[in-house]
Motif scaffolding. Structure first.
Motif, PDB file in Angstrom:
ATOM      1  N   TRP A   1       0.836  -1.112   0.171  1.00 16.40           N
ATOM      2  CA  TRP A   1      -0.075   0.093   0.052  1.00 16.40           C
ATOM      3  C   TRP A   1       0.717   1.211   0.019  1.00 16.40           C
ATOM      4  O   TRP A   1       0.738   1.999  -0.754  1.00 16.40           O
ATOM      5  N   PHE A   2       1.849   1.393   0.988  1.00 18.14           N
ATOM      6  CA  PHE A   2       2.573   2.421   0.913  1.00 18.14           C
ATOM      7  C   PHE A   2       3.497   2.947  -0.353  1.00 18.14           C
ATOM      8  O   PHE A   2       3.665   3.690  -0.676  1.00 18.14           O
TER       9      PHE A   2
ATOM     10  N   SER B   1       4.695   5.677  -5.236  1.00 18.52           N
ATOM     11  CA  SER B   1       4.816   5.684  -6.951  1.00 18.52           C
ATOM     12  C   SER B   1       4.148   6.751  -7.483  1.00 18.52           C
ATOM     13  O   SER B   1       4.455   7.009  -8.628  1.00 18.52           O
ATOM     14  N   PHE B   2       3.254   7.298  -6.694  1.00 25.88           N
ATOM     15  CA  PHE B   2       2.392   8.386  -7.424  1.00 25.88           C
ATOM     16  C   PHE B   2       2.913   9.920  -7.299  1.00 25.88           C
ATOM     17  O   PHE B   2       2.350  10.732  -7.954  1.00 25.88           O
ATOM     18  N   LYS B   3       3.920   9.680  -6.522  1.00 30.59           N
ATOM     19  CA  LYS B   3       4.769  11.065  -6.390  1.00 30.59           C
ATOM     20  C   LYS B   3       5.331  11.728  -7.620  1.00 30.59           C
ATOM     21  O   LYS B   3       5.711  10.878  -8.649  1.00 30.59           O
TER      22      LYS B   3
ATOM     23  N   GLY C   1      10.583   9.708 -11.544  1.00 31.32           N
ATOM     24  CA  GLY C   1       9.709   9.410 -10.280  1.00 31.32           C
ATOM     25  C   GLY C   1       9.837   8.343  -9.418  1.00 31.32           C
ATOM     26  O   GLY C   1      11.240   7.987  -9.191  1.00 31.32           O
ATOM     27  N   TYR C   2       8.977   8.056  -8.654  1.00 31.18           N
ATOM     28  CA  TYR C   2       9.097   6.958  -7.790  1.00 31.18           C
ATOM     29  C   TYR C   2       8.504   5.567  -7.995  1.00 31.18           C
ATOM     30  O   TYR C   2       7.807   4.934  -7.055  1.00 31.18           O
ATOM     31  N   LYS C   3       8.037   5.550  -9.287  1.00 32.22           N
ATOM     32  CA  LYS C   3       7.595   4.409  -9.920  1.00 32.22           C
ATOM     33  C   LYS C   3       8.271   3.028  -9.243  1.00 32.22           C
ATOM     34  O   LYS C   3       7.446   1.844  -9.230  1.00 32.22           O
ATOM     35  N   GLN C   4       9.626   2.882  -9.038  1.00 34.51           N
ATOM     36  CA  GLN C   4      10.355   1.671  -8.730  1.00 34.51           C
ATOM     37  C   GLN C   4       9.717   1.221  -7.391  1.00 34.51           C
ATOM     38  O   GLN C   4      10.116   0.249  -6.840  1.00 34.51           O
ATOM     39  N   ALA C   5       8.947   2.322  -6.590  1.00 30.10           N
ATOM     40  CA  ALA C   5       8.709   1.702  -5.216  1.00 30.10           C
ATOM     41  C   ALA C   5       7.693   0.498  -5.223  1.00 30.10           C
ATOM     42  O   ALA C   5       7.845  -0.284  -4.536  1.00 30.10           O
TER      43      ALA C   5
ATOM     44  N   GLY D   1       8.929   0.529 -12.766  1.00 31.23           N
ATOM     45  CA  GLY D   1       7.988   0.261 -11.859  1.00 31.23           C
ATOM     46  C   GLY D   1       7.132  -1.117 -12.362  1.00 31.23           C
ATOM     47  O   GLY D   1       7.625  -1.599 -13.398  1.00 31.23           O
ATOM     48  N   THR D   2       5.970  -1.263 -11.892  1.00 30.21           N
ATOM     49  CA  THR D   2       5.133  -2.408 -12.375  1.00 30.21           C
ATOM     50  C   THR D   2       4.245  -2.124 -13.059  1.00 30.21           C
ATOM     51  O   THR D   2       3.532  -2.988 -13.825  1.00 30.21           O
ATOM     52  N   ASN D   3       4.000  -0.910 -13.516  1.00 27.82           N
ATOM     53  CA  ASN D   3       2.846  -0.516 -14.591  1.00 27.82           C
ATOM     54  C   ASN D   3       3.505   0.182 -15.776  1.00 27.82           C
ATOM     55  O   ASN D   3       2.900   0.595 -16.913  1.00 27.82           O
TER      56      ASN D   3
END
Length: 290
Positions: free
Chosen positions: A56-57, A62-64, A73-77, A237-239
């Motif tokens: 969830w976190f 990842s949307f930051k 960005g933070y997609k790799q989160a 990231g995953t998407n």
């Protein structure tokens, strides 16, 4: 990006809330009944709640928006979230196996039916929570981690139900530990792919659901493209998937037109959202090390 935000809303809130309540319930009766299987299942449930929090976190992070330091960005989160979930699941299963082996010869409780009843509630809660993530797990590896985590716990709870019933019928106390070992081994086998996929994405590998051959076919479909090289495909990231490539155009071709068409066609491929296309000049020799 907004189309993915709803994946990280109500399912996680419900999953975390339901499982937290059940952990307290299960630990209480595990102590009362003296069941290793029930208590280890509760501890695995705790790892599930932690896993859900991580997923969830990671999804929220990842949307930051990107920054000068974090240019992607933070997609790799979300990849880190999937990896953490895989580690949580595997570590919990190893712990269950160790505890089950240590208690294999211990005297067992005669509360088999009571144990089965408590665990049966867990079966419904865990599989219901897994169902909340089932649809989106096919599109997002991070949510797949949450799905596998809850489905795995549902399997463990189901195993506890079976062991409780068998102990009550046969009186064979060792079934409690044996069932825990068998179910844990099955969960390790089914969760190994999540660990492998998340590690591959962390190593900038091509995601499993992206076809590199299809990308090359799109590039080759342009008659104006004389040649291409330095093709790289990796997950942001995953998407989201990035594609970079150098192309050499034939003479008397309008570069801007080809660049726009090729970019648009590549972005029609599953998950490809970012492209870097460099048009080489005939006079310049441009090669990268890899």
């Amino acid at each position: 990006m907004s189309k993915y935000r709803k994946q990280y809303g109500l399912p996680f809130k419900l999953g975390i809330g339901l499982n937290t309540i059940y952990i307290i319930f299960e630990l209480t009766f595990g102590v009362l009944f003296g069941s290793v299987a029930l208590m280890t299942d509760a501890m695995h449930n705790l790892s599930d709640v932690l896993g859900l929090f991580v997923s969830w976190f990671a999804g929220i992070i990842s949307f930051k928006k990107r920054t000068p330091k974090m240019t992607y960005g933070y997609k790799q989160a979300t990849v880190l979230g999937a990896f953490a979930n895989a580690v949580f699941v595997l570590a919990a299963m190893v712990w269950i196996i160790i505890e089950a082996i240590a208690n294999f010869g211990a005297e067992k409780t005669n509360q088999g039916l009571g144990i089965a009843g408590v665990a049966l509630l867990g079966v419904f809660i865990n599989f219901a929570t897994a169902f909340l993530f089932q649809k989106d797990s096919k599109k997002d590896l991070n949510i797949k981690g949450a799905f596998l985590h809850m489905a795995a716990d549902g399997m463990v709870s189901l195993g506890v139900v079976c062991s409780g019933l068998l102990v009550s019928v046969t009186g064979w106390g060792f079934i409690d530990s044996l069932t825990s070992i068998i179910v844990a081994a099955l969960v390790i086998y089914s969760s190994w792919g999540l660990l492998r996929q998340s590690l591959q994405l962390l190593m900038s590998a091509v995601p499993d659901d992206v076809d590199v051959e299809k990308i090359t076919q799109v590039i080759k479909s342009f008659a104006e493209v004389k040649d291409y090289h330095d093709l790289h495909v990796w997950g942001i990231g995953t998407n989201d998937v990035a594609v970079s490539v150098h192309i050499e155009l034939k003479k008397n071709v309008e570069p801007a037109v080809i660049l726009e068409l090729l970019t648009n066609n590549l972005k029609k491929i599953n998950k490809v959202t970012h492209t870097v296309i460099q048009i080489d000049c005939p006079q310049a020799e441009v090669e990268n090390d890899f």
